[in-house]
Design an enzyme around this catalytic site. Structure first.
Site, short mmCIF file in Angstrom:
data_model
loop_
_atom_site.label_atom_id
_atom_site.label_comp_id
_atom_site.label_asym_id
_atom_site.label_seq_id
_atom_site.Cartn_x
_atom_site.Cartn_y
_atom_site.Cartn_z
N ASP A 9 0.11 -11.32 -0.25
CA ASP A 9 0.18 -12.14 0.98
C ASP A 9 1.64 -12.32 1.38
O ASP A 9 2.54 -11.95 0.63
CB ASP A 9 -0.46 -13.51 0.73
CG ASP A 9 0.23 -14.26 -0.39
OD1 ASP A 9 -0.21 -14.13 -1.54
OD2 ASP A 9 1.24 -14.93 -0.13
N GLU A 30 -6.08 -10.52 -12.64
CA GLU A 30 -4.85 -9.75 -12.88
C GLU A 30 -4.90 -8.97 -14.19
O GLU A 30 -4.12 -8.04 -14.38
CB GLU A 30 -3.62 -10.68 -12.82
CG GLU A 30 -3.39 -11.20 -11.40
CD GLU A 30 -2.34 -12.29 -11.31
OE1 GLU A 30 -1.49 -12.22 -10.41
OE2 GLU A 30 -2.37 -13.22 -12.14
N1 ADE Z 1 1.14 -15.62 -5.72
C1 ADE Z 1 0.68 -14.81 -4.75
N2 ADE Z 1 0.97 -15.30 -3.55
C2 ADE Z 1 1.64 -16.45 -3.74
C3 ADE Z 1 2.18 -17.43 -2.87
N3 ADE Z 1 2.10 -17.31 -1.56
N4 ADE Z 1 2.80 -18.50 -3.43
C4 ADE Z 1 2.87 -18.62 -4.77
N5 ADE Z 1 2.36 -17.74 -5.63
C5 ADE Z 1 1.75 -16.66 -5.13
#
Ligand code: ADE
Length: 229
Positions: free
Chosen positions: A195, A12
């Protein structure tokens, strides 16, 4: 002016190291801080390591040790409420979805003498909105829920949505919010979706971590240019 930029993972912050060329490395509190001189502005850049505790330490170190006057978090998040991979979002307020002392009658996410939601800084958020407008980017806005859990099930995702009405989940934002709020330093949290916090979240995260982190970093770099103008 002194600005702190925090990511949770190396992936990041790597895009920033490419966007700003020269930097000095400083070790503090088992962490590496990159000091960057950019157009009469000092920038401290670091990845905190994953989770709320590490992120709170990094934010506090940036403020107390390196005297940062503004803190910007840049990284990725799991999308709720239809947000898709690559979408960019601004946290208007943040909460800790994993805080639960409801056994004593408190609301979920509430810690006595604190509050469930902490608002991000309106001036920094206004700059983010200006950047989005100038660049023709749709910037989603809303509650971001943080917890020390990678969310990867529909049930947990629905639970967080029901209790906190969040648009995204991640693992650091609310702790940066608490640290900055306690120490009186303005902050904002930018995230790009990696995601959907569902059953495929781990695979999607691995696939899109780098590309989504870059989207967020490129946006934050534009914010920095506006802040220091
Ligand atoms: N950061 C990126 N995706 C995530 C997720 N599904 N749960 C927690 N932190 C995240």
């Amino acid at each position: 002016m002194i600005i702190g930029i925090i990511g949770a993972m190396n992936e990041e912050i790597q895009p920033f190291l490419k966007l700003f060329d020269t930097h000095e490395k400083i070790e503090f509190g088992k962490n590496v801080y990159y000091r960057i001189s950019y157009n009469n502005t000092e920038i401290y850049l670091a990845y905190s390591k994953i989770g709320k505790v590490h992120a709170a330490i990094t934010a506090s170190s940036m403020i107390l040790q390196f005297k940062c006057e503004k803190i910007i978090f840049s990284g990725v998040a799991g999308g709720l409420q239809g947000l898709k991979v690559g979408d960019l979002l601004l946290a208007t307020k943040l909460c800790q979805h994993d805080v639960d002392i409801s056994a004593f009658g408190h609301p979920l996410g509430f810690i006595p003498e604190s509050q469930v939601f902490i608002e991000s800084d309106s001036s920094l958020n206004a700059i983010a909105k200006e950047v989005a407008k100038d660049s023709g980017i749709h910037l989603y806005e809303g509650v971001v829920a943080s917890g020390d859990q990678f969310i990867h099930s529909i049930e947990k995702k629905q639970w967080i949505l029901k209790h906190f009405n969040a648009i995204a989940v991640e693992m650091e934002g609310a702790s940066v919010a608490v640290a900055c709020d306690c120490l009186g330093v303005p902050f904002c949290i930018l995230r790009s979706i990696s995601d959907s916090a569902d059953g495929e979240a781990d695979v999607s995260f691995d696939e899109f971590l780098e590309s989504s982190a870059k989207i967020s970093a490129q946006f934050v770099k534009k914010m920095i240019d506006k802040i220091i103008k």
